[in-house]
Design an enzyme around this catalytic site. Sequence first.
Site, PDB file in Angstrom:
ATOM      1  N   LYS A  44     -56.163  -5.475 -14.472  1.00 38.67           N
ATOM      2  CA  LYS A  44     -55.974  -6.332 -13.309  1.00 38.67           C
ATOM      3  C   LYS A  44     -54.941  -7.732 -13.571  1.00 38.67           C
ATOM      4  O   LYS A  44     -54.255  -7.241 -14.938  1.00 38.67           O
ATOM      5  CB  LYS A  44     -57.090  -7.397 -12.929  1.00 38.67           C
ATOM      6  CG  LYS A  44     -57.691  -7.549 -13.888  1.00 38.67           C
ATOM      7  CD  LYS A  44     -60.022  -8.106 -13.182  1.00 38.67           C
ATOM      8  CE  LYS A  44     -59.615  -9.076 -14.574  1.00 38.67           C
ATOM      9  NZ  LYS A  44     -60.802  -9.358 -14.462  1.00 38.67           N
ATOM     10  N   ARG A 146     -71.679 -14.093  -8.691  1.00 35.65           N
ATOM     11  CA  ARG A 146     -70.680 -14.961  -8.179  1.00 35.65           C
ATOM     12  C   ARG A 146     -70.252 -14.419  -7.597  1.00 35.65           C
ATOM     13  O   ARG A 146     -71.635 -13.247  -6.366  1.00 35.65           O
ATOM     14  CB  ARG A 146     -69.631 -14.328  -9.769  1.00 35.65           C
ATOM     15  CG  ARG A 146     -67.897 -14.589  -8.667  1.00 35.65           C
ATOM     16  CD  ARG A 146     -67.461 -14.619 -10.119  1.00 35.65           C
ATOM     17  NE  ARG A 146     -67.033 -13.173 -11.022  1.00 35.65           N
ATOM     18  CZ  ARG A 146     -66.801 -12.710 -11.719  1.00 35.65           C
ATOM     19  NH1 ARG A 146     -65.606 -13.746 -12.722  1.00 35.65           N
ATOM     20  NH2 ARG A 146     -66.143 -12.038 -11.827  1.00 35.65           N
ATOM     21  N   TYR A 281     -40.961 -35.387 -23.078  1.00 33.42           N
ATOM     22  CA  TYR A 281     -41.939 -36.478 -22.830  1.00 33.42           C
ATOM     23  C   TYR A 281     -42.873 -37.308 -22.957  1.00 33.42           C
ATOM     24  O   TYR A 281     -43.401 -36.671 -24.000  1.00 33.42           O
ATOM     25  CB  TYR A 281     -42.274 -35.661 -21.557  1.00 33.42           C
ATOM     26  CG  TYR A 281     -41.291 -35.259 -20.396  1.00 33.42           C
ATOM     27  CD1 TYR A 281     -39.900 -35.681 -20.522  1.00 33.42           C
ATOM     28  CD2 TYR A 281     -41.291 -33.164 -20.232  1.00 33.42           C
ATOM     29  CE1 TYR A 281     -38.634 -34.581 -19.753  1.00 33.42           C
ATOM     30  CE2 TYR A 281     -40.069 -32.417 -19.710  1.00 33.42           C
ATOM     31  CZ  TYR A 281     -38.885 -33.335 -19.287  1.00 33.42           C
ATOM     32  OH  TYR A 281     -38.219 -32.560 -18.755  1.00 33.42           O
ATOM     33  N   MET A 329     -42.016 -27.734 -19.700  1.00 35.76           N
ATOM     34  CA  MET A 329     -41.671 -27.032 -18.320  1.00 35.76           C
ATOM     35  C   MET A 329     -40.820 -25.454 -18.690  1.00 35.76           C
ATOM     36  O   MET A 329     -41.552 -24.126 -18.238  1.00 35.76           O
ATOM     37  CB  MET A 329     -41.036 -27.180 -16.905  1.00 35.76           C
ATOM     38  CG  MET A 329     -41.067 -25.844 -15.769  1.00 35.76           C
ATOM     39  SD  MET A 329     -40.188 -26.172 -14.542  1.00 35.76           S
ATOM     40  CE  MET A 329     -41.138 -27.890 -13.657  1.00 35.76           C
TER      41      MET A 329
END
EC number: 5.1.1.1
Length: 396
Positions: A44, A146, A281, A329
Amino acid sequence: MNETVAPGGAELRARAQIDLAAVRANVRTLRERAPGAAFMAVVKADGYGHGAAPCARAAVAAGATWLGTATPQEALALRAPGAGVPDGVRIMCWLWTPGGPWREAIEADLDVSLSGGWALDEVVRAARLAGRPARVQLKADTGLGRGGCQPGDDWAELVARALRAEAEGLLRITGLWSHFACADEPGHPSIAAQLTRFREMVAYAESRGVDPEVRHIANSPATLTLPESHFDLVRPGIAMYGVSPSPVIGTPADLGLRPAMTLSASMALVKHVPGGHGVSYGHHYVTPGATTLGLVPLGYADGVPRHASSTGPVLVEGKWRTVAGRVAMDQFVVDLGGDEPEPGAEAVLFGPGDRGEPTAEDWAQAAGTIAYEIVTRIGTRVPRVYVNEGNEGSGT
Ligand SMILES: Cc1ncc(COP(=O)(O)O)c(C=O)c1O
């Protein structure tokens, strides 16, 4: 789905090299831990970021007879001819929502998981339309809290309804299964409690007439540490990619596993800066003195965790460096302490550790997360470069 094959990848901005011989070797190692059980390779989330189809093929080459995915779309993609998964390999998916592609799943011979009534209604309707029975596996919530059907009345009703549909020829109950909450904490009391509950729920279903091909509950940590959980089939994910389920279970080397992914980038810039220079940043890093900075062209859009700002380790020319300031990013900076690697020099974020590079576990620790998240998050902008795709080489 992520499947890029390039020769060496050195010309790329960044690359995740995937060693398929390592995947094959890991599958064999795990199979040796569970000799009496069939092996479902969990692929998955695009094979935990490693590429679902190539890893599925590697796992099958190493003896997996089942593949497991979360969504039906992931499972259907593995049935597409281009995926190269041999006919006869069973594919199971377990995360359904109303209106899902039940009929396509039946026609593609998937094994589908059911936890409750709405799903049973939908699969039965789809089986009528398809004109053939669905293969279903009933999922028990043995304590994870779950997915899965609650024990007691809910389980009795699901079993009874599934058996009625089976008697009508609309489905075949191929499996009874569950999932652990705390298998990565050996000795946790919930483990024994879940095993007891699983045995009870299986025994109940069988007493009513269910005759499953497979009963299964073991993920990677249970496959590695808990033989009594292996039943008919084990269902490892993370360990087949050579990543440890948890530091308390051991390092990959302790477990005889080899990390398959190496994430690296080509340094985009190396420059001299004076002391007192704010970096990235927010200026959370300020150079302590005159130094060199290296720009690594990978960022949080590529899956480098922003939480690893000022902590993530990177190997450059044989030395560990640390992310200087914030991960942005698309890029982050490392303080090279006056060294001057050429632009294009390799910055290795993580790999198997052979060259002294950090591992996915090191990044997990740096970012306050688990290694599963580190490898799974590597984004689609990072090409996967496959090595040892054939059956030759180590670990075959
Ligand atoms: C239902 C199910 N089975 C098996 C696995 C494989 O788990 P692991 O990666 O810990 O082996 C997962 C992954 O979370 C899962 O959701």
